[in-house]
Design a protein around this motif. Sequence first.
Motif, PDB file in Angstrom:
ATOM      1  N   LEU A  81       0.825  -1.207   0.000  1.00 38.04           N
ATOM      2  CA  LEU A  81       0.000   0.000   0.000  1.00 38.04           C
ATOM      3  C   LEU A  81       0.862   1.261   0.000  1.00 38.04           C
ATOM      4  N   ALA A  82       1.970   1.214   0.731  1.00 36.11           N
ATOM      5  CA  ALA A  82       2.890   2.353   0.737  1.00 36.11           C
ATOM      6  C   ALA A  82       3.490   2.568  -0.653  1.00 36.11           C
ATOM      7  N   ALA A  83       3.851   1.459  -1.319  1.00 36.08           N
ATOM      8  CA  ALA A  83       4.403   1.559  -2.668  1.00 36.08           C
ATOM      9  C   ALA A  83       3.360   2.117  -3.635  1.00 36.08           C
ATOM     10  N   GLY A  84       2.118   1.664  -3.489  1.00 40.12           N
ATOM     11  CA  GLY A  84       1.045   2.182  -4.337  1.00 40.12           C
ATOM     12  C   GLY A  84       0.821   3.661  -4.112  1.00 40.12           C
ATOM     13  N   THR A  85       0.894   4.089  -2.848  1.00 40.91           N
ATOM     14  CA  THR A  85       0.749   5.510  -2.531  1.00 40.91           C
ATOM     15  C   THR A  85       1.821   6.330  -3.244  1.00 40.91           C
TER      16      THR A  85
END
Length: 315
Positions: free
Chosen positions: A192-196
């Motif tokens: 999710l952090a990478a997607g953000t």
Amino acid sequence: MCLFDEFAHVAVPVFVMISGVLFLNPAKEVTYDRVFKKYLPRLGVAFAVWSVLYAFYLTAIATESIQSNGLLLTYVCNLIRGPLHFWFIPMIAGLYLITPLLRSFTSDANLRKAFLLLGLIFALALPSISDLLALSSEPHVVAFASAYNNLVGDFNFQFAVGYSFYFVLGYHLSTIKVHRPIAFLVVGVLALAAGTWLVFMQSGMEGKPNVTLMTNFRVFVFTGSVGLFAFAKETMQFWSPSAKVAGCVRWLSDRVFGVYLVHLFVIYAFEAVGLNAVSFNTFLAIPVATLAVFGVSLLLVAAIRAIPRVGKWLT
């Protein structure tokens, strides 16, 4: 905003996975008679009543549409379309309609795995690759992406895509032992952090918001949803709430559908007085506004529930 939005996107996939656990369980009776007499009427009444109310507001602010289409047609279109968050109701209704069909093969572990494999390929992997290719403006990559998208589009494969994929996935995960659930959670959070970060960077490059990589059928939200679900599934079984806590959870769970129905009206009201995600520091404004909207919505639902006979049907 990207951070909060990305992490909030796990809500719908996790909800659908939990629904799959409940509705695909062989011990639960789910027949078309039950679907049409119990589940669909509740959704239909809620959609019809609240869509009528939302349509009044949406029509009142749709000055351009009224000028071009007229008042009556604008209202009818808003009535049929519903407010922006009502896409969820037809989606759930569709899952209810195919539940008896899904149950006919999800009891077989091999068929269930085959369905999920097809879903991983056509609902998740192929679209995610397309979106990642779109991050590059290099001519050779653009040409390759165009050919790739044409090939993928020619499959026109619809069987294991959409939310039925998450529906079956939730039930499948409930039938197996998930080892190292903390690792699942950590990987999910990192995804999710990478997607953000990618959404933030892509939007910056294009000079406008681009949240394609943030949708529920992209690898980042998928990984985060599975990580959270697997972690909760393996750890919550050791939680033994007191009778009072369990009662509060049941009371709240019985009213969150009503909160979902009314909360957009509360958002509109708050925006009218200047409370939104950018009223002050965004990192604080979003959780404050979220809690305020949820709290007021819950109070409204409690008031509506007090209406004899019809209150429960409306929420």
